[in-house]
Scaffold this active site. Structure first.
Site, short mmCIF file in Angstrom:
data_model
loop_
_atom_site.label_atom_id
_atom_site.label_comp_id
_atom_site.label_asym_id
_atom_site.label_seq_id
_atom_site.Cartn_x
_atom_site.Cartn_y
_atom_site.Cartn_z
CD GLU A 14 -3.86 -3.01 3.53
OE1 GLU A 14 -3.52 -4.19 3.65
OE2 GLU A 14 -3.05 -2.07 3.63
CG HIS A 48 -14.55 -13.91 -24.09
ND1 HIS A 48 -15.37 -14.18 -25.16
CD2 HIS A 48 -13.70 -12.93 -24.49
CE1 HIS A 48 -15.01 -13.41 -26.19
NE2 HIS A 48 -14.00 -12.65 -25.79
CE LYS A 91 1.31 -6.60 8.97
NZ LYS A 91 2.25 -5.49 8.87
O1 PA5 Z 1 -0.26 -0.67 3.52
C1 PA5 Z 1 0.22 -1.23 4.48
O2 PA5 Z 1 0.72 -0.58 5.42
C2 PA5 Z 1 0.30 -2.74 4.60
O3 PA5 Z 1 -0.40 -3.38 3.60
C3 PA5 Z 1 1.75 -3.17 4.57
O4 PA5 Z 1 2.34 -2.75 3.37
C4 PA5 Z 1 1.91 -4.69 4.72
O5 PA5 Z 1 1.18 -5.15 5.80
C5 PA5 Z 1 3.38 -5.05 4.90
O6 PA5 Z 1 3.92 -4.40 6.01
P1 PA5 Z 1 5.47 -4.24 6.24
O7 PA5 Z 1 6.03 -3.43 5.12
O8 PA5 Z 1 5.59 -3.54 7.54
O9 PA5 Z 1 6.06 -5.61 6.26
#
Ligand code: PA5
Length: 455
Positions: free
Chosen positions: A279, A308, A422
């Site tokens: 990410e 393996h 989202k």
């Molecule tokens: O790193 C990030 O910001 C995302 O992966 C969030 O952790 C994930 O989308 C969950 O979001 P939230 O904590 O707002 O529910």
């Protein structure tokens, strides 16, 4: 004792012909100086809060956990991505070595079978539910929260308000409102810390303290790594050095980064790393808005199991990977391999040896095999599996990820690609304010049906 970084097989040598040369690193030292300047600037903008977490005062967590620990056996985290992966990783890394009595379940999918699996294992009356969402809007977390709230209201009407704790933004979001109305115990995800960098905030520390992890030792380890990574000499700074090596490998077309722990206990940390690296670095545009489409696909593998399964590909398939082993030097538990067939040469060579010796030998054997095949690899060595080393590892990879993002000239802190998904989910599920996107999705579906490419 501190974790070590063995990078010998990331450098160009007789065997690793495609490796990064010392000269290449020296020639790119200016990138480290630039990264340091950008880090200071962004730190001053209050968006690199993970850097301060080693100093976090956790007394409020410790005293809350002390006040409730007798009442509960299990905790269920309701969260996803950065609000879930670190919790799982810490729990699974320490549950066996620390003989943790309390259990942690993480409901990080809207899979009915996962929900059933977790709910059928816990004793509802003796379970705490920790709803974690920084934004307070994520569909997956909100839906599981609504399901759990409904169950609790029906089955534990007198106690459910105490059985739910909420970890979210300090001001914003629907959950904040609910905390005020229903009086749930609450914890905070700081504004300055992004989801995937938040494991050392209340996001990961509350569940860790609950299960019996020494959270102060976690932070102490992180503080030590922060100190090590403040060294301006790249050759003494594991975060900058590993970021530089991975960056230079990306320039050479090595677009895959495999993390391969040699213990099941660290396998979920490879998952945590997958999110952090993917990410943070997978970006379409650089900071000037130019199209760059960069990133390195993180892959998790497990030693010895995947020897393996995957090593054939890593050794002989496309030479497009950088492999990072995670090794534990000393195990708290061990098994001696029994000498049952002393006259049988197929098995007697194993006799009287510890199973950990075999594990370490196999790790080294894999390193040698990959090195002989010219495949770049390195080793992150944990002297022991304990809170201190885990804290070090967390800070190391968080900083390394940000610095690699700076080298790539992208923003490692945002996730526009995740947001797009989202929004499409909101549209599909009929959330108010997303009608335009719902229309687009409807047209997309119609066109797909017209094309008739599903057989
Ligand atoms: O790193 C990030 O910001 C995302 O992966 C969030 O952790 C994930 O989308 C969950 O979001 P939230 O904590 O707002 O529910």
């Amino acid at each position: 004792m501190s974790i070590k970084f063995d990078y010998a097989n990331l450098l160009k040598n007789k065997k690793i012909q495609c490796g990064v040369s010392i000269a290449e690193i020296e020639n790119n030292r200016h990138l480290c100086d630039q990264a340091r300047i950008r880090f200071e600037k962004e730190y001053a903008m209050n968006i690199l809060g993970f850097h301060d977490l080693p100093d976090y005062n956790v007394e409020h967590i410790v005293s809350y956990i002390e006040s409730i620990e007798k009442d509960y056996d299990d905790m269920v985290v309701l969260g996803i991505g950065g609000s879930a992966l670190g919790n799982k990783a810490i729990y699974n890394s320490l549950k066996t070595v620390k003989k943790l009595n309390k259990r942690l379940f993480v409901m990080d999918n809207v899979d009915p079978l996962l929900i059933e699996d977790i709910m059928s294992q816990v004793d509802l009356q003796r379970t705490l539910f920790n709803v974690i969402t920084k934004s307070g809007t994520t569909a997956e977390t909100m839906s599981t929260f609504l399901i759990v709230l409904d169950i609790l209201k029906k089955k534990c009407p007198d106690t459910y308000k105490k059985q739910i704790i909420v970890t979210t933004d300090k001001e914003k979001g629907f959950l904040r409102q609910l905390i005020k109305e229903d009086g749930y115990m609450d914890f905070i995800v700081p504004d300055s810390v992004g989801g995937r960098f938040s494991v050392l905030t209340d996001v990961g520390l509350v569940s860790s303290a609950f299960i019996g992890v020494d959270i102060k030792a976690l932070l102490k380890g992180a503080a030590n790594m922060r100190k090590r990574c403040s060294n301006k000499d790249i050759w003494q700074n594991p975060a900058y050095l590993n970021a530089m090596l991975h960056y230079l490998y990306m320039q050479k077309g090595k677009n895959m980064s495999v993390m391969m722990p040699y213990t099941n206990a660290l396998y979920d940390f490879a998952d945590w790393y997958r999110q952090l690296w993917a990410e943070s670095l997978g970006k379409r545009y650089n900071i000037d808005g130019a199209l760059v489409e960069v990133g390195q696909t993180p892959i998790k593998a497990l030693g010895t199991t995947d020897q393996h399964s995957q090593i054939q590909l890593y050794a002989e398939g496309p030479n497009d990977k950088v492999i990072s082993f995670l090794t534990v030097e000393k195990f708290d538990y061990d098994y001696k391999i029994a000498n049952i067939f002393p006259n049988n040469d197929e098995v007697n060579y194993l006799a009287d040896k510890n199973i950990s010796e075999l594990l370490l030998a196999e790790r080294l054997a894999t390193e040698i095999a990959l090195t002989n095949a010219g495949r770049p690899n390195c080793n992150i060595i944990f002297p022991e599996l304990n809170e201190y080393n885990i804290g070090e590892f967390i800070y190391l990879y968080e900083l390394q990820t940000v610095i690699a993002g700076y080298f790539l000239d992208i923003n490692p802190l945002d996730q526009p690609g995740v947001e797009a998904g989202k929004i499409a989910t909101y549209a599909l599920m009929g959330k108010k304010g997303f009608a335009e996107q719902a229309k687009e999705i409807h047209e997309y579906n119609q066109e797909k049906t017209r094309n008739g490419r599903i057989i």
